[in-house]
Design a protein around this motif. Sequence first.
Motif, PDB file in Angstrom:
ATOM      1  N   CYS A 179       0.850  -1.189   0.000  1.00  0.00           N
ATOM      2  CA  CYS A 179       0.000   0.000   0.000  1.00  0.00           C
ATOM      3  C   CYS A 179       0.884   1.236   0.000  1.00  0.00           C
ATOM      4  O   CYS A 179       1.852   1.305   0.771  1.00  0.00           O
ATOM      5  CB  CYS A 179      -0.923   0.001   1.216  1.00  0.00           C
ATOM      6  SG  CYS A 179      -1.994   1.458   1.295  1.00  0.00           S
ATOM      7  N   ASN A 186      -5.723   1.341   7.444  1.00  0.00           N
ATOM      8  CA  ASN A 186      -5.776   0.531   6.224  1.00  0.00           C
ATOM      9  C   ASN A 186      -4.932  -0.740   6.386  1.00  0.00           C
ATOM     10  O   ASN A 186      -3.940  -0.938   5.690  1.00  0.00           O
ATOM     11  CB  ASN A 186      -5.278   1.363   5.042  1.00  0.00           C
ATOM     12  CG  ASN A 186      -5.605   0.718   3.711  1.00  0.00           C
ATOM     13  OD1 ASN A 186      -6.448  -0.168   3.625  1.00  0.00           O
ATOM     14  ND2 ASN A 186      -4.928   1.156   2.656  1.00  0.00           N
ATOM     15  N   THR A 188      -5.061  -3.948   5.600  1.00  0.00           N
ATOM     16  CA  THR A 188      -5.569  -5.063   4.798  1.00  0.00           C
ATOM     17  C   THR A 188      -4.583  -6.219   4.682  1.00  0.00           C
ATOM     18  O   THR A 188      -4.997  -7.359   4.458  1.00  0.00           O
ATOM     19  CB  THR A 188      -5.931  -4.583   3.386  1.00  0.00           C
ATOM     20  OG1 THR A 188      -4.786  -3.966   2.780  1.00  0.00           O
ATOM     21  CG2 THR A 188      -7.076  -3.582   3.421  1.00  0.00           C
ATOM     22  N   THR A 189      -3.288  -5.955   4.833  1.00  0.00           N
ATOM     23  CA  THR A 189      -2.292  -7.019   4.660  1.00  0.00           C
ATOM     24  C   THR A 189      -2.568  -8.200   5.572  1.00  0.00           C
ATOM     25  O   THR A 189      -2.429  -9.358   5.167  1.00  0.00           O
ATOM     26  CB  THR A 189      -0.883  -6.471   4.932  1.00  0.00           C
ATOM     27  OG1 THR A 189      -0.541  -5.526   3.922  1.00  0.00           O
ATOM     28  CG2 THR A 189       0.158  -7.582   4.928  1.00  0.00           C
ATOM     29  N   VAL A 192      -5.295 -10.078   3.758  1.00  0.00           N
ATOM     30  CA  VAL A 192      -4.989 -10.571   2.416  1.00  0.00           C
ATOM     31  C   VAL A 192      -4.049 -11.766   2.460  1.00  0.00           C
ATOM     32  O   VAL A 192      -4.252 -12.764   1.754  1.00  0.00           O
ATOM     33  CB  VAL A 192      -4.390  -9.441   1.555  1.00  0.00           C
ATOM     34  CG1 VAL A 192      -3.912  -9.988   0.211  1.00  0.00           C
ATOM     35  CG2 VAL A 192      -5.409  -8.325   1.340  1.00  0.00           C
ATOM     36  N   ASP A 294      -1.749  -1.245  -3.755  1.00  0.00           N
ATOM     37  CA  ASP A 294      -2.949  -0.539  -3.305  1.00  0.00           C
ATOM     38  C   ASP A 294      -2.608   0.948  -3.275  1.00  0.00           C
ATOM     39  O   ASP A 294      -1.731   1.383  -2.531  1.00  0.00           O
ATOM     40  CB  ASP A 294      -3.343  -1.042  -1.913  1.00  0.00           C
ATOM     41  CG  ASP A 294      -4.494  -0.251  -1.294  1.00  0.00           C
ATOM     42  OD1 ASP A 294      -5.164   0.503  -2.028  1.00  0.00           O
ATOM     43  OD2 ASP A 294      -4.702  -0.391  -0.076  1.00  0.00           O
ATOM     44  N   THR A 332      -7.830   2.860  -4.773  1.00  0.00           N
ATOM     45  CA  THR A 332      -8.859   2.693  -3.757  1.00  0.00           C
ATOM     46  C   THR A 332      -9.225   4.050  -3.156  1.00  0.00           C
ATOM     47  O   THR A 332      -8.521   5.045  -3.341  1.00  0.00           O
ATOM     48  CB  THR A 332      -8.378   1.741  -2.639  1.00  0.00           C
ATOM     49  OG1 THR A 332      -7.118   2.199  -2.137  1.00  0.00           O
ATOM     50  CG2 THR A 332      -8.216   0.327  -3.166  1.00  0.00           C
ATOM     51  N   VAL A 351      -8.891  -6.401  12.531  1.00  0.00           N
ATOM     52  CA  VAL A 351      -8.531  -7.541  11.684  1.00  0.00           C
ATOM     53  C   VAL A 351      -9.133  -8.826  12.232  1.00  0.00           C
ATOM     54  O   VAL A 351      -9.739  -9.618  11.495  1.00  0.00           O
ATOM     55  CB  VAL A 351      -6.998  -7.661  11.571  1.00  0.00           C
ATOM     56  CG1 VAL A 351      -6.602  -9.003  10.948  1.00  0.00           C
ATOM     57  CG2 VAL A 351      -6.429  -6.513  10.744  1.00  0.00           C
ATOM     58  N   LEU A 365     -13.307  -2.362   5.954  1.00  0.00           N
ATOM     59  CA  LEU A 365     -12.029  -3.076   5.982  1.00  0.00           C
ATOM     60  C   LEU A 365     -12.160  -4.437   5.318  1.00  0.00           C
ATOM     61  O   LEU A 365     -11.302  -4.850   4.522  1.00  0.00           O
ATOM     62  CB  LEU A 365     -11.547  -3.227   7.426  1.00  0.00           C
ATOM     63  CG  LEU A 365     -10.264  -4.039   7.630  1.00  0.00           C
ATOM     64  CD1 LEU A 365      -9.079  -3.377   6.937  1.00  0.00           C
ATOM     65  CD2 LEU A 365      -9.979  -4.233   9.115  1.00  0.00           C
ATOM     66  N   ARG A 366     -13.254  -5.131   5.615  1.00  0.00           N
ATOM     67  CA  ARG A 366     -13.486  -6.445   5.019  1.00  0.00           C
ATOM     68  C   ARG A 366     -13.583  -6.350   3.506  1.00  0.00           C
ATOM     69  O   ARG A 366     -12.907  -7.089   2.769  1.00  0.00           O
ATOM     70  CB  ARG A 366     -14.769  -7.055   5.576  1.00  0.00           C
ATOM     71  CG  ARG A 366     -15.080  -8.441   4.988  1.00  0.00           C
ATOM     72  CD  ARG A 366     -16.408  -8.984   5.477  1.00  0.00           C
ATOM     73  NE  ARG A 366     -17.533  -8.154   5.038  1.00  0.00           N
ATOM     74  CZ  ARG A 366     -18.347  -7.521   5.867  1.00  0.00           C
ATOM     75  NH1 ARG A 366     -18.182  -7.590   7.173  1.00  0.00           N
ATOM     76  NH2 ARG A 366     -19.357  -6.794   5.389  1.00  0.00           N
ATOM     77  N   ARG A 368     -12.587  -3.983   1.450  1.00  0.00           N
ATOM     78  CA  ARG A 368     -11.343  -3.502   0.852  1.00  0.00           C
ATOM     79  C   ARG A 368     -10.342  -4.654   0.748  1.00  0.00           C
ATOM     80  O   ARG A 368      -9.683  -4.832  -0.276  1.00  0.00           O
ATOM     81  CB  ARG A 368     -10.777  -2.373   1.723  1.00  0.00           C
ATOM     82  CG  ARG A 368      -9.705  -1.528   1.062  1.00  0.00           C
ATOM     83  CD  ARG A 368      -9.200  -0.494   2.060  1.00  0.00           C
ATOM     84  NE  ARG A 368      -8.475   0.570   1.416  1.00  0.00           N
ATOM     85  CZ  ARG A 368      -8.995   1.734   1.068  1.00  0.00           C
ATOM     86  NH1 ARG A 368     -10.283   1.975   1.281  1.00  0.00           N
ATOM     87  NH2 ARG A 368      -8.256   2.655   0.486  1.00  0.00           N
ATOM     88  N   ALA A 369     -10.233  -5.438   1.823  1.00  0.00           N
ATOM     89  CA  ALA A 369      -9.312  -6.571   1.810  1.00  0.00           C
ATOM     90  C   ALA A 369      -9.729  -7.618   0.784  1.00  0.00           C
ATOM     91  O   ALA A 369      -8.882  -8.218   0.108  1.00  0.00           O
ATOM     92  CB  ALA A 369      -9.235  -7.190   3.204  1.00  0.00           C
TER      93      ALA A 369
END
Length: 513
Positions: A179, A186, A188-189, A192, A294, A332, A351, A365-366, A368-369
């Motif tokens: 990202c 943010n 997301t890692t 993911v 991202d 995004t 998370v 968050l969900r 986006r991930a």
Amino acid sequence: MIDTVLSATRPLRARRAGIDTYQQPVVYLRGDCPVCRAEGFQSQAQVEVIGNGRHVLALLHQVQGDWLRHDEIAFSEAAWSLLGAADGAEVDVRHPPVQDSLAPLRAKVHGTRFDYTALRLLMEDVSHGRLSDIHLASLVTVCAGGGLDFDETVALTRAMVDVGERIDWGVSPVMDKHCIGGLPGNRTTLLVVPIVAACGVLMPKTSSRAITSAAGTADAMETLAPVDLDLATMRRVVEREGGCIAWGGTTRISPADDMLIRVERPLSLDSEGLLVASILSKKVAAGSQRVLIDLPVGPLTKVRSAAAAEQLSRSLVAVGAALGIQVRVQRTDGTQPVGRGIGPALEAMDVMAVLERQPDAPADLRERALQIAAGVLEMAGRSAAGAGEALAREVLADGRALAKFAAIREAQGGARQPPRAAHTQPVTAPAAGTVRAIDTRLVARAAKLAGAPRDPAAGATMHVRLGDRVELGQPLYTLHAESAGALQYALSFVRSQLPLVRIGQDGGRSPAP
């Protein structure tokens, strides 16, 4: 005179000063010691320290107090780590050798383009701490504002890779994501990686700690599992589980980048070439073959316009291709924080809420991930184009992602529970109305003033999103701190600013600050 010269050649006793100078190696000598008098050393001079079979280049600070003896040399934490000696070990101090890499740096100042040979010399010296912060700042400055063209950016990226370690996983494809940053929450890692790894795709992820933000990926992960993995441990985890989330600072993956970042951030200079080289050098060195980027776009993010996003995307893709890796950029929304938590533990809790499919888990968050995981799975060939999101959603929904994340945590050293702050204070709406804007930078700064990321439990929790209707006195966000003093410090900042969350009253008006 003879006695003075002889005394200057005698070894000094090494002493650990316990001073944190971040990544800048610093040593301390008495200004009236024989070495300083004989060698003519002044404060801010660069010196070479030889001991324990190592050569350490460090910045010299002179001290006047009696806490340091004439036959001692004290080391900052960064210098002490490089020396690797014990208290009382004998070391020699001398003038450093002349750095050949400074010639091409001076030439660049006068308009000469860098080539690979010049940049390799520079990155070799940068990675070994041979250049002072003044020289590093000069390098960052000449690279800023379009100072690097495409060929120079490719050469710089290649040079940054070549002066560090490079991992070969022996399989294909090896996936990664990154990202650009600048958007609180943010994280997301951490979603993911387990989704992708649960699908049988290799995804070894090295991440950074926060430098200017309230949390980095490594900071958040560290509240859930150890992240200080050496290369051998990282390889074992990845071979066992197909993925990891480790701090990149324990390896020598693109070490020159870490040194440049240290001086680049305080200067706040915009350099597309350095940004691209920074991102892609670490991906290439880590053995990544296909990378999804991202790129949040918003009024307060690093990339603030569609035109800037397009330009940066083209550069990332082209430089990646020149280095032999496939890069895809996914734009995004960067207009508001992601999830609820801002700060290491608070983001980790978000998370876990998503992985555990809790009813109140942050939906943004969900989603986006899932979108990013979909892109990674499609790039890896694990799903057909357009089918990646359905696969990612299925893996999250049936618990495979949670199981994989648990396995990764265990392989990295065991699961931890994110801490909770001892002190909290909500900040409420000054009037009824609709949330019109959230100042992401001020929210992140408030979280940092509350103690994040130094105190993992500190930060902020967002209770509203853009477009939400709020009533007078309704909580907008809550500050979390480990001490009452830190909480009051953050609250004082909040009260001194324009509203971090702006409420539009009926008719679109905003209440006075």
